[in-house]
Design a protein around this motif. Structure first.
Motif, short mmCIF file in Angstrom:
data_model
loop_
_atom_site.label_atom_id
_atom_site.label_comp_id
_atom_site.label_asym_id
_atom_site.label_seq_id
_atom_site.Cartn_x
_atom_site.Cartn_y
_atom_site.Cartn_z
N ALA A 12 0.84 -1.21 0.00
CA ALA A 12 0.00 0.00 0.00
C ALA A 12 0.87 1.25 0.00
CB ALA A 12 -0.95 -0.01 1.19
N GLU A 34 -0.69 -4.71 3.41
CA GLU A 34 0.46 -3.86 3.76
C GLU A 34 1.16 -4.40 5.00
OE1 GLU A 34 2.22 -1.24 2.38
OE2 GLU A 34 3.44 -1.66 4.14
N GLU A 36 3.92 -2.81 6.45
CA GLU A 36 4.46 -1.73 7.31
C GLU A 36 3.42 -0.62 7.43
OE1 GLU A 36 9.00 -1.16 7.21
OE2 GLU A 36 8.49 -1.71 5.18
N TRP A 45 9.67 7.28 4.46
CA TRP A 45 11.13 7.14 4.53
C TRP A 45 11.86 7.69 3.30
CZ3 TRP A 45 8.12 2.89 6.26
CH2 TRP A 45 8.18 2.67 7.64
N ALA A 46 11.11 8.20 2.31
CA ALA A 46 11.80 8.60 1.08
C ALA A 46 11.42 10.02 0.66
CB ALA A 46 11.54 7.57 -0.02
N CYS A 47 10.52 10.14 -0.30
CA CYS A 47 10.22 11.46 -0.89
C CYS A 47 9.86 12.50 0.17
CB CYS A 47 9.04 11.38 -1.86
SG CYS A 47 8.84 9.84 -2.75
N LYS A 51 12.32 15.57 1.38
CA LYS A 51 12.00 16.94 0.95
C LYS A 51 11.70 17.83 2.15
CE LYS A 51 13.11 15.25 -2.12
NZ LYS A 51 13.41 13.88 -2.58
N GLY A 145 7.45 -2.35 -4.17
CA GLY A 145 8.50 -1.33 -4.14
C GLY A 145 9.91 -1.89 -4.19
N VAL A 185 20.09 10.00 -4.42
CA VAL A 185 20.02 10.00 -2.96
C VAL A 185 21.25 10.68 -2.38
CG1 VAL A 185 20.06 8.54 -0.90
CG2 VAL A 185 18.53 7.96 -2.81
N GLU A 188 21.00 14.53 -2.83
CA GLU A 188 20.03 15.18 -1.94
C GLU A 188 20.45 15.09 -0.48
OE1 GLU A 188 15.87 15.00 -4.48
OE2 GLU A 188 16.05 13.67 -2.75
N ARG A 268 18.97 0.61 -5.81
CA ARG A 268 17.85 -0.10 -5.19
C ARG A 268 17.78 -1.55 -5.64
NH1 ARG A 268 15.84 2.82 -1.20
NH2 ARG A 268 13.76 1.93 -1.48
N ASP A 307 8.07 0.83 -8.44
CA ASP A 307 9.50 0.49 -8.38
C ASP A 307 9.79 -0.96 -8.74
OD1 ASP A 307 10.01 3.06 -7.49
OD2 ASP A 307 11.15 2.45 -5.71
N LEU A 313 12.03 4.50 -11.25
CA LEU A 313 11.91 4.46 -9.79
C LEU A 313 11.54 5.83 -9.24
CD1 LEU A 313 13.73 1.93 -10.62
CD2 LEU A 313 14.45 1.94 -8.25
N THR A 315 7.98 8.17 -7.69
CA THR A 315 6.61 8.06 -7.21
C THR A 315 5.59 8.49 -8.26
OG1 THR A 315 7.21 8.31 -4.91
CG2 THR A 315 5.01 9.02 -5.52
C1 LIG Z 1 15.57 8.79 -0.15
C2 LIG Z 1 14.62 8.71 -1.30
C3 LIG Z 1 13.98 9.86 -1.74
C4 LIG Z 1 13.10 9.80 -2.81
N1 LIG Z 1 12.52 10.95 -3.24
C5 LIG Z 1 11.67 10.92 -4.29
C6 LIG Z 1 11.04 12.10 -4.75
O1 LIG Z 1 11.27 13.20 -4.23
N2 LIG Z 1 10.19 12.02 -5.79
C7 LIG Z 1 9.92 10.82 -6.40
O2 LIG Z 1 9.13 10.80 -7.35
N3 LIG Z 1 10.49 9.66 -5.98
C8 LIG Z 1 11.36 9.70 -4.94
N4 LIG Z 1 11.93 8.54 -4.50
C9 LIG Z 1 11.50 7.26 -5.10
C10 LIG Z 1 10.17 6.80 -4.47
O3 LIG Z 1 10.34 6.69 -3.07
C11 LIG Z 1 9.72 5.47 -5.02
O4 LIG Z 1 9.73 5.54 -6.44
C12 LIG Z 1 8.31 5.14 -4.54
O5 LIG Z 1 8.28 5.02 -3.15
C13 LIG Z 1 7.81 3.85 -5.18
O6 LIG Z 1 6.52 3.60 -4.73
P1 LIG Z 1 5.99 2.09 -4.59
O7 LIG Z 1 4.57 2.20 -4.15
O8 LIG Z 1 6.34 1.33 -5.81
O9 LIG Z 1 6.89 1.48 -3.42
P2 LIG Z 1 6.96 1.83 -1.86
O10 LIG Z 1 6.71 3.27 -1.62
O11 LIG Z 1 8.24 1.24 -1.43
O12 LIG Z 1 5.76 1.02 -1.24
C14 LIG Z 1 5.75 -0.39 -1.25
C15 LIG Z 1 4.91 -0.87 -0.08
O13 LIG Z 1 4.78 -2.28 -0.17
C16 LIG Z 1 4.87 -2.82 1.14
N5 LIG Z 1 5.27 -4.22 1.03
C17 LIG Z 1 6.42 -4.71 0.52
N6 LIG Z 1 6.40 -6.06 0.54
C18 LIG Z 1 5.21 -6.43 1.08
C19 LIG Z 1 4.60 -7.68 1.34
N7 LIG Z 1 5.20 -8.84 1.05
N8 LIG Z 1 3.38 -7.68 1.91
C20 LIG Z 1 2.75 -6.52 2.21
N9 LIG Z 1 3.27 -5.31 1.95
C21 LIG Z 1 4.49 -5.26 1.39
C22 LIG Z 1 5.92 -1.94 1.81
O14 LIG Z 1 5.82 -2.03 3.22
C23 LIG Z 1 5.55 -0.58 1.28
O15 LIG Z 1 4.62 0.08 2.10
C24 LIG Z 1 12.83 8.56 -3.43
C25 LIG Z 1 13.47 7.40 -3.00
C26 LIG Z 1 14.36 7.46 -1.94
C27 LIG Z 1 15.04 6.21 -1.49
#
Ligand SMILES: Cc1cc2nc3c(=O)[nH]c(=O)nc-3n(C[C@H](O)[C@H](O)[C@H](O)COP(=O)(O)OP(=O)(O)OC[C@H]3O[C@@H](n4cnc5c(N)ncnc54)[C@H](O)[C@@H]3O)c2cc1C
Ligand SMILES: NC(=O)c1ccc[n+]([C@@H]2O[C@H](COP(=O)([O-])OP(=O)(O)OC[C@H]3O[C@@H](n4cnc5c(N)ncnc54)[C@H](O)[C@@H]3O)[C@@H](O)[C@H]2O)c1
Length: 472
Positions: A12, A34, A36, A45-47, A51, A145, A185, A188, A268, A307, A313, A315
């Motif tokens: 989520a 979800e 976490e 923990w990221a975006c 910011k 992710g 990373v 920033e 990543r 991701d 990679l 958001t």
């Molecule tokens: C330090 C940092 C800063 C960033 N800043 C930016 C930014 O400014 N702008 C931008 O566009 N992007 C940024 N990014 C990239 C961005 O964080 C990712 O692209 C984005 O979070 C991807 O979203 P997601 O939903 O695919 O994954 P995630 O946000 O990682 O969410 C995945 C979710 O799945 C859950 N999950 C995983 N495995 C399981 C499982 N087996 N069962 C249940 N739940 C599970 C996790 O707990 C998590 O909540 C940044 C990344 C980092 C590391």
């Protein structure tokens, strides 16, 4: 007991939420799983926290660049207030604020670790060890992710090094911070921790921001150095947490960097190691390869979005994929053979060569589409147009002695812009106009009639187009 839904979404984060939202809006029943926090890495923990850490020094610097205003902000940053503001943006790592939205759109939530156990089946292990079995009538979307990739460097695994999670959730700013990696990373977090008062050393074996236009990494590096950071081009050979509690990093040059903490920012890895991929013939730990509707190659009921598919990679791009995937899943309920036409609602076509992003360093880097080098490498017949952003009236008014740079890459065969990069203070908000030009393939002859308001920094467009015309 087995609970049935049309669609099961694993994860989520922002992407899983968007897949579920789009599918629910199209009439499907949907559950998200979800393990976490609802909101994912991006929110907690990221975006968002990164910011939040970067905005206060950026606001201070903006005032300091304007005579008359700079006299009002002569003091140091209030680090405790910066961290407290960051804490408020992540709601002290509490996701209860996300739950009313899920409920309001009719998406169910199961908390726990989800694993695929067979075709359209997911088992969730909850925090108290119970198992919830879910079955999807139509599809499962993996939106789990990515996590920080920690390279195999002798001693690193035992050195209690930070990943970006530790950096963005920092409570005690270390006196010194070494950063391994020269990517987004690293750029920033170096910017943030220099501003927060750490002595920062960046170990960037390929330089800063490799892969972008060269002037981006050069400008960010110049500013970091002038703020006191050290940037090294060496590779790490070994890492050791010494008896004094410090981390020492031995480099291939023979030098050693010692710091209170080491942040590993070396890319990543997909969160697919423990989600049951082996049960359906896929390989745990792999990125999931998908088509433009985000359907996993060779598995017609499985989607991988965000991701985890490694397309982009970011958001915003993952959320865009989520909207396409949710609609594609819903469309295929009644018409299983529905194709995702390029640039239609069911395809994430912009993932290819049309991706915008902002790096919130000082100066900021805002870019969309192809760099000059990538465009030439992809076979386009290009013309590259450069302009000094500081020479635009709006930039001079924005900040005294504004330093910035802009590049426009033109596809000469079609007369359209295929890449734009801006570097400079506060260029983030210039980016969407560039994205519209690139994605909309607006002919330069028509772009000429998109008149930027005076005296804004957007007049850079006029200058780029004039420069292009002068070279015709
Ligand atoms: C330090 C940092 C800063 C960033 N800043 C930016 C930014 O400014 N702008 C931008 O566009 N992007 C940024 N990014 C990239 C961005 O964080 C990712 O692209 C984005 O979070 C991807 O979203 P997601 O939903 O695919 O994954 P995630 O946000 O990682 O969410 C995945 C979710 O799945 C859950 N999950 C995983 N495995 C399981 C499982 N087996 N069962 C249940 N739940 C599970 C996790 O707990 C998590 O909540 C940044 C990344 C980092 C590391
Ligand atoms: N503002 C934003 O949009 C934003 C901010 C942060 C992160 N992100 C996303 O997060 C992703 C991950 O960022 P990242 O900085 O971790 O990865 P990255 O791919 O941008 O950079 C990785 C860096 O680590 C170096 N590296 C890799 N292996 C190494 C090794 N063994 N030894 C030494 N150096 C090594 C590489 O040379 C490179 O400089 C980015 O691709 C980006 O999409 C986006």
């Amino acid at each position: 007991m087995t609970v049935q839904y049309d669609l099961i979404v694993l994860g989520a984060g922002p992407v899983g939420e968007n897949v579920a939202d789009a599918a629910t809006a199209a009439g499907l029943t949907c559950v998200v799983v979800e393990s976490e926090l609802v909101g994912g890495d991006c929110s907690f923990w990221a975006c968002v926290p990164s910011k939040a850490l970067l905005r206060p020094p950026s606001a201070r610097d903006a005032a300091r660049r304007v005579d008359g205003a700079k006299q009002a902000v002569s003091g140091p940053l209030d680090v405790a207030a910066v961290l407290a503001r960051r804490d408020s943006f992540v709601s002290d790592w509490d996701d209860s604020g996300s739950l009313p939205w899920l409920e309001s759109v009719g998406i169910d939530l199961v908390r726990g670790h989800g694993r695929i156990t067979g075709e359209r089946r997911v088992e969730v292990t909850t925090a108290d060890g119970e198992t919830v079995v879910l079955e999807a009538n139509h599809a499962v979307a993996v939106c789990t992710g990515s996590a920080a990739r920690v390279p195999n460097i002798p001693g690193l695994a035992d050195a209690q090094a930070w990943t970006s999670r530790d950096a963005t959730s920092v409570q005690n700013v270390p006196a010194s911070l070494a950063i391994l990696g020269g990517g987004v990373v690293a750029a920033e977090m170096a910017t943030a921790f220099v501003a927060l008062g750490s002595a920062v050393t960046v170990i960037a074996r390929s330089g800063l921001l490799a892969g972008l236009e060269d002037f981006a990494g050069e400008a960010v590096g110049k500013r970091l150095r002038s703020d006191g950071a050290t940037i090294l081009g060496d590779s790490p050979v070994s890492v050791n947490r010494t008896g004094s509690g410090k981390v020492s990093i031995e480099l291939d040059s023979g030098d050693t960097v010692t710091a209170a903490e080491l942040l590993v920012a070396t890319g990543r890895t997909p969160r697919t190691t423990d989600i049951g991929l082996e049960s359906i013939g896929l390989t745990p730990g792999d990125w999931l390869s998908v088509d433009d509707s985000l359907r996993v190659d060779g598995v017609d009921w499985l989607y991988a979005v965000g991701d985890v598919n490694s397309r982009v990679l970011l958001t915003h791009q993952g959320k865009y994929q989520g909207r396409a995937a949710g609609r594609a899943i819903a469309a295929r309920v009644s018409a299983p053979k529905t194709q995702a036409e390029p640039w239609g609602d069911l395809a994430a076509s912009a993932d290819h060569e049309r991706v915008p992003f902002v790096i919130f360093s000082e100066p900021q880097v805002a870019s969309v589409g192809l760099t000059a080098e990538a465009a030439a490498g992809a076979g386009y017949r290009t013309r590259v147009v450069d302009y000094d952003l500081g020479a635009v009236s709006g930039a001079g008014l924005h900040a005294d002695g504004y330093e910035g740079f802009a590049r426009m890459v033109v596809d000469e065969d079609r007369g359209v812009v295929i890449g734009v990069t801006f570097v400079g203070a506060d260029v983030a908000e210039l980016l969407h106009a560039a994205t519209i030009a690139v994605v909309g393939e607006v002919p330069l002859t028509r772009l000429w009639h998109a008149v930027p308001a005076f005296p804004t920094m957007s007049e850079i467009w006029l200058r780029l187009l004039e420069t292009y015309r002068a070279g015709e």
